[in-house]
Enzyme design. Structure first.
Site: not given
Ligand SMILES: *Cc1c(COP(=O)(O)O)cnc(C)c1O
Length: 404
Positions: A87, A109, A376
């Site tokens: 991310k 968010e 990930s």
């Protein structure tokens, strides 16, 4: 792949009010300029290398490969990034864009808190104010991530609107953006949302497949035969696929969270069982009921628990450019344990979905086949919450079995 309106075939676009469209068009045109600006790109590369720690390694999971006795399984180690997942690639890219636009108030968010932490990190680095919206239910489940964001200097606004979840947090963030567009940039966390977010997030995450391609050529002197990634909104998957889309040699496989099994209704697999619809201002496959209301989704992996999917994935599935399938909670938990035991790598429960699928096909493939699993994120974040989530999953399973 998208046209200028952010359409991927019939998917994507901007199904939003005019005032929000104006704000997002401005972000989109600035993004187009930034992509062509060598100094912007150099700055992005600088932080990826020196702050995030890129390139991340491509690692041959030799023990796991030997146990399974088939294709080689390589891991793209996004878990080794600063903050522990992919991310950060995206939040740094978008924060640099905000900086370029002179905007010093960042909003985001978050569901489980991972994107909130990555955004708060980028905001701290660039000395920006940061507000993270989080549903009340999510905040109660993830107190540690709330603490992390606050330590990083972000204000966490906990909302009790809607279902007190990720969807409610996105709605509030979009509202905030319209009201405060003069000084605010909304850093969206996945390859979803109205134009230009899906294309922008893909761009910043594509570094994953750019590195992967070079690394695979170094190892095997060829492109990967398979690239497998888990799909929540679809940002790590689209980043891992980007360099290979349309190339027939590399099969691209996205793994949706199958929860208790898609046939039970307890899942978050809109491609397996969804209809075309609109969510968060874009068109895609969505989990919908008979009245086209958005159904609640379920997965043991909170990072994958979303009833929609990035529009490019819907497009690629229908165009036959990538395949998608589902992996259940139980299968993901099994892979989570095996990777920890065999390789000394604790994967995020999200990433374990992709790994589980790779483990299921590896024995059926020849030894010279090369599979890359996009790992990930790392699983440290799951250690606190996983026992409770597993117990809940088992309890739900029992309940359903009784009902049937
Ligand atoms: C958030 C998250 C995901 C899911 O998001 P995508 O946008 O689908 O990539 C997957 N893995 C990890 C570790 C995450 O934190």
């Amino acid at each position: 792949m998208e046209n200028k309106d952010g359409l991927y075939g019939v998917f994507g676009g901007s199904h939003i009010p005019e005032d929000l469209k104006k704000v997002l068009n401005k972000i989109g045109s600035e993004f187009q300029k930034a992509k062509k600006d060598a100094s912007f790109l150099a700055e992005f590369q600088y932080y990826l290398k020196n702050y995030v720690g890129r390139p991340t390694p491509l690692f041959l999971a030799a023990n796991l490969t030997r146990k399974l006795g088939g294709a080689k399984i390589y891991l793209k180690r996004e878990d080794l990034n600063h903050t522990g997942a992919h991310k950060i690639n995206n939040t740094l890219g978008q924060a640099l864009l905000a900086k370029r636009m002179g905007l010093k108030r960042i909003i985001a968010e978050t569901g489980a808190g991972q994107h909130g932490v990555a955004t708060a990190t980028a905001a701290a680095l660039f000395n920006m104010n940061c507000i993270v919206y989080m549903g009340k239910k999510d905040a109660e489940k993830q107190p540690l991530n709330v603490q992390r964001m606050e330590l990083l200097g972000a204000e966490v606004v906990i909302t009790d609107t809607g279902n007190q979840d990720l969807k409610a947090a996105v709605d509030i963030a979009l509202d905030d953006l319209v009201r405060n567009a003069d000084d605010t940039f909304y850093i969206l966390g996945s390859a979803v949302g109205p134009n230009p977010y899906p294309a922008m997030v893909k761009y910043f995450q594509s570094v994953i497949s750019q590195e992967m391609k070079e690394q695979m050529i170094d190892f095997e002197n060829k492109l990967p035969d398979y690239v497998i990634a888990c799909v929540g909104g679809g940002s790590n998957a689209i980043g891992a696929f980007a360099e290979f889309i349309g190339n027939k040699q590399t099969k691209l496989i996205g793994i949706e969270p199958g929860g208790l099994g898609v046939e039970t209704g307890y899942h978050a697999s809109p491609l397996a069982q969804g209809k075309r619809g609109i969510i968060h201002g874009y068109e895609t496959y969505v989990m919908l009921d008979d009245n086209n209301g958005i159904l609640p989704s379920y997965s043991i992996a909170s990072g994958l628990n979303y009833p929609g999917i990035g529009p490019e994935h819907s497009y690629m599935r229908d165009a036959g450019l990538a395949k998608y399938t589902s992996i259940t909670d139980a299968e993901a938990l099994h892979a989570f344990r095996k990777l920890s035991q065999f390789e000394g790598i604790i994967p995020a429960i999200e990433s374990a979905h992709a790994l589980a699928y790779a483990m299921s096909i590896a024995p059926t493939l020849s030894k010279d086949t090369a599979i890359v699993v996009n790992l990930s994120g790392r699983g440290d974040k799951d250690m606190d919450t996983l026992p409770a989530s597993e117990a809940y999953s088992l309890q739900l399973q029992k309940q359903i079995t009784k009902e049937v």
